[in-house]
Design a protein around this motif. Sequence first.
Motif, PDB file in Angstrom:
ATOM      1  N   GLU A  95       0.854  -1.178   0.000  1.00 47.49           N
ATOM      2  CA  GLU A  95       0.000   0.000   0.000  1.00 47.49           C
ATOM      3  C   GLU A  95       0.897   1.237   0.000  1.00 47.49           C
ATOM      4  O   GLU A  95       1.488   1.590   1.013  1.00 47.49           O
ATOM      5  N   LEU A  96       1.002   1.888  -1.122  1.00 48.01           N
ATOM      6  CA  LEU A  96       1.928   3.018  -1.269  1.00 48.01           C
ATOM      7  C   LEU A  96       1.233   4.371  -1.258  1.00 48.01           C
ATOM      8  O   LEU A  96       1.889   5.394  -1.052  1.00 48.01           O
ATOM      9  N   THR A  97      -0.069   4.391  -1.494  1.00 48.53           N
ATOM     10  CA  THR A  97      -0.780   5.675  -1.578  1.00 48.53           C
ATOM     11  C   THR A  97      -1.812   5.810  -0.464  1.00 48.53           C
ATOM     12  O   THR A  97      -1.614   6.531   0.493  1.00 48.53           O
ATOM     13  N   LEU A  98      -2.914   5.068  -0.587  1.00 51.94           N
ATOM     14  CA  LEU A  98      -4.010   5.119   0.375  1.00 51.94           C
ATOM     15  C   LEU A  98      -4.337   3.710   0.854  1.00 51.94           C
ATOM     16  O   LEU A  98      -4.047   2.730   0.147  1.00 51.94           O
ATOM     17  N   PRO A  99      -4.940   3.567   2.039  1.00 51.65           N
ATOM     18  CA  PRO A  99      -5.330   2.229   2.509  1.00 51.65           C
ATOM     19  C   PRO A  99      -6.257   1.541   1.500  1.00 51.65           C
ATOM     20  O   PRO A  99      -7.168   2.159   0.943  1.00 51.65           O
ATOM     21  N   GLY A 100      -5.957   0.268   1.262  1.00 51.90           N
ATOM     22  CA  GLY A 100      -6.776  -0.516   0.351  1.00 51.90           C
ATOM     23  C   GLY A 100      -6.330  -0.484  -1.093  1.00 51.90           C
ATOM     24  O   GLY A 100      -6.852  -1.233  -1.923  1.00 51.90           O
ATOM     25  N   PHE A 101      -5.357   0.384  -1.426  1.00 49.16           N
ATOM     26  CA  PHE A 101      -4.817   0.444  -2.786  1.00 49.16           C
ATOM     27  C   PHE A 101      -3.475  -0.281  -2.793  1.00 49.16           C
ATOM     28  O   PHE A 101      -2.523   0.157  -2.138  1.00 49.16           O
ATOM     29  N   HIS A 102      -3.405  -1.383  -3.520  1.00 51.75           N
ATOM     30  CA  HIS A 102      -2.218  -2.245  -3.506  1.00 51.75           C
ATOM     31  C   HIS A 102      -1.428  -2.047  -4.807  1.00 51.75           C
ATOM     32  O   HIS A 102      -1.902  -2.377  -5.895  1.00 51.75           O
TER      33      HIS A 102
ATOM     34  N   ALA B   2      12.177   6.626 -12.966  1.00 54.93           N
ATOM     35  CA  ALA B   2      11.509   7.348 -11.888  1.00 54.93           C
ATOM     36  C   ALA B   2      10.058   6.891 -11.933  1.00 54.93           C
ATOM     37  O   ALA B   2       9.441   6.868 -13.008  1.00 54.93           O
ATOM     38  N   LYS B   3       9.518   6.511 -10.805  1.00 53.41           N
ATOM     39  CA  LYS B   3       8.239   5.802 -10.769  1.00 53.41           C
ATOM     40  C   LYS B   3       7.194   6.598  -9.995  1.00 53.41           C
ATOM     41  O   LYS B   3       7.506   7.272  -9.008  1.00 53.41           O
ATOM     42  N   VAL B   4       5.944   6.503 -10.451  1.00 53.94           N
ATOM     43  CA  VAL B   4       4.821   7.112  -9.743  1.00 53.94           C
ATOM     44  C   VAL B   4       3.670   6.116  -9.699  1.00 53.94           C
ATOM     45  O   VAL B   4       3.330   5.500 -10.725  1.00 53.94           O
ATOM     46  N   ASP B   5       3.100   5.930  -8.515  1.00 52.23           N
ATOM     47  CA  ASP B   5       1.902   5.105  -8.347  1.00 52.23           C
ATOM     48  C   ASP B   5       0.725   6.019  -8.046  1.00 52.23           C
ATOM     49  O   ASP B   5       0.833   6.941  -7.226  1.00 52.23           O
ATOM     50  N   PHE B   6      -0.398   5.737  -8.701  1.00 52.41           N
ATOM     51  CA  PHE B   6      -1.592   6.563  -8.547  1.00 52.41           C
ATOM     52  C   PHE B   6      -2.742   5.743  -7.965  1.00 52.41           C
ATOM     53  O   PHE B   6      -2.976   4.598  -8.386  1.00 52.41           O
ATOM     54  N   ALA B   7      -3.454   6.342  -7.032  1.00 53.32           N
ATOM     55  CA  ALA B   7      -4.752   5.828  -6.596  1.00 53.32           C
ATOM     56  C   ALA B   7      -5.800   6.646  -7.325  1.00 53.32           C
ATOM     57  O   ALA B   7      -5.773   7.885  -7.284  1.00 53.32           O
TER      58      ALA B   7
ATOM     59  N   PHE C 268      -7.638  12.802 -17.004  1.00 58.16           N
ATOM     60  CA  PHE C 268      -6.922  11.905 -16.091  1.00 58.16           C
ATOM     61  C   PHE C 268      -6.639  12.572 -14.751  1.00 58.16           C
ATOM     62  O   PHE C 268      -6.806  11.962 -13.690  1.00 58.16           O
ATOM     63  N   ARG C 269      -6.227  13.835 -14.772  1.00 54.24           N
ATOM     64  CA  ARG C 269      -5.906  14.537 -13.515  1.00 54.24           C
ATOM     65  C   ARG C 269      -7.069  14.491 -12.526  1.00 54.24           C
ATOM     66  O   ARG C 269      -6.862  14.393 -11.318  1.00 54.24           O
ATOM     67  N   ASP C 270      -8.266  14.589 -13.055  1.00 49.16           N
ATOM     68  CA  ASP C 270      -9.435  14.655 -12.184  1.00 49.16           C
ATOM     69  C   ASP C 270      -9.732  13.326 -11.492  1.00 49.16           C
ATOM     70  O   ASP C 270     -10.512  13.284 -10.540  1.00 49.16           O
ATOM     71  N   THR C 271      -9.124  12.247 -11.966  1.00 52.26           N
ATOM     72  CA  THR C 271      -9.358  10.932 -11.351  1.00 52.26           C
ATOM     73  C   THR C 271      -8.380  10.623 -10.226  1.00 52.26           C
ATOM     74  O   THR C 271      -8.558   9.640  -9.507  1.00 52.26           O
ATOM     75  N   ILE C 272      -7.337  11.448 -10.073  1.00 53.39           N
ATOM     76  CA  ILE C 272      -6.266  11.128  -9.124  1.00 53.39           C
ATOM     77  C   ILE C 272      -6.699  11.450  -7.688  1.00 53.39           C
ATOM     78  O   ILE C 272      -7.006  12.600  -7.361  1.00 53.39           O
ATOM     79  N   LEU C 273      -6.730  10.427  -6.844  1.00 58.85           N
ATOM     80  CA  LEU C 273      -7.012  10.612  -5.418  1.00 58.85           C
ATOM     81  C   LEU C 273      -5.733  10.860  -4.627  1.00 58.85           C
ATOM     82  O   LEU C 273      -5.730  11.625  -3.658  1.00 58.85           O
ATOM     83  N   ALA C 274      -4.666  10.185  -5.018  1.00 58.63           N
ATOM     84  CA  ALA C 274      -3.373  10.312  -4.337  1.00 58.63           C
ATOM     85  C   ALA C 274      -2.308   9.708  -5.243  1.00 58.63           C
ATOM     86  O   ALA C 274      -2.604   8.932  -6.158  1.00 58.63           O
ATOM     87  N   SER C 275      -1.068  10.095  -4.981  1.00 65.92           N
ATOM     88  CA  SER C 275       0.037   9.511  -5.735  1.00 65.92           C
ATOM     89  C   SER C 275       1.248   9.364  -4.825  1.00 65.92           C
ATOM     90  O   SER C 275       1.361  10.047  -3.799  1.00 65.92           O
TER      91      SER C 275
END
Length: 494
Positions: free
Chosen positions: A49-56, A291-296, A390-397
Amino acid sequence: MSTDQGLDAIVVGSGPNGLAAAVTLARAGLRVRVYERNPQIGGGAATAELTLPGFHHDVGSAVHPLALASEFFQKFGLKDRIELRVPEISYGHPLPGGRAGVAWHDIERTAAGLGRDGPAWLRLLGPLVQNITAIAELTGDALLRVPRHPLTLARFGLRALEQGSPAWNWRFTGETAPALLTGTFAHSIGRLPSPSAAGAGLTLAAHAHAGGWPIPIGGSGAIVRSLADDLLAHGGEIQTNADITSLDELPPARVTLLDVTPRALVDLAAGALPARYTTTLSRFRYGNAVAKVDFALSEPVPWAAEELRRAPTLHVGGTRADQARAENEVASGRHSGSPYVLAAQPSILDDTRAPAGKHVLWAYTHVPASSTRDQTEQITRQIERFAPGFRDTILASASQTAAQMHNHNPNHIGGDIAAGAISMIQLVRRPVVSGDPWRTPLAGVYLCSSSTSPGPGVHGMCGYRAALSALAHEYNIIEPPDLSPGRASDGLSP
């Protein structure tokens, strides 16, 4: 837990190669202990879980074209231990104007979508797909040996030379097919065109139409857990939070396998290696970085080309020329203003990755080695270019720079996830030119990381080959142990 005096083998590092080595040794009856510096096992194949709880999110690799093709995983029976879901679409490629190239698992369907370039796609990749077993054997063994399939090697080599040269466009008339193919070449993080990148990319493209590009349900960590479970079931041990800085820190054992880079081997040996061997290891080159980014996400990525919403893997970078420009900027030591982005959206196939209705997106781009630049905005902007909104769908990164990738996993020198530059010379000299590159001059010490043959990828072959070498040289065990599910260890021969 066994006593130190009872150990037969030690493995340093719990990535897929380290665990593959440990499993192989334990199946041969050895008492094995694995040391891992991090709290979590798995190296570049963990899930967390790198962003928010429940996002793997997958910490490293997310999609596994080699999981079904690997000799080790076939013997291990990976597909019988975890669910590897093979999608209809192996990978997709957005293009300007809402267009896209789609590499379906079905090569004929792919060719049908490429218009006038469909026949060229079939001529280029068809023979490789038809001979995928031989291709897997060739690319899984880059050693200096007489090839068992010389005709297949010739076909493969000629295609790699063509697609790795300035003549790489000669067989295509449109831009979709070459862009689609170049997305696989860019996995190698190197200058384009080049024969080494073309060879790696053609292999991936052939697997896309053969076994496919599977997604492990539950994340890449499912692969790691299956290896760890088998090791523990056969008497092995795993110690986490154990940062080994010298071979002298290890307890006595007849065999030591190191899932580390050549640079780390020199440091661990602390002057014990012969000078000539040390010099050879010092010449081993490391490549550029990711360079890596994970998105919730609140919803799936709104790709303009709707078929891409069904593609678990995407290469986001525009035309062939656009991708080559971006990769060559990085090869010249610069950050690209319009980068190539490798993206995965596993939650469209695997609902365990995110809360109901939500999604995860895994993405990385290439940057110069040891870069400290956060690439969240560059990756977001490139995806937004082909997926408006796409930006509008991002909850956290959650972002990792190349330097942070190295800090998390020292095998990724400067952020080089391949643990060594992918070049023609380093396909043979990985890390030394030898029929047994895993064996070091130190008694009982073997190297088993992706810095050894056959190189990077979640396939376990570096660890498996190193373990077989150790069994043969240290225990005179020539026959590979049975790795199949449910098979018990027969015990170490006296």
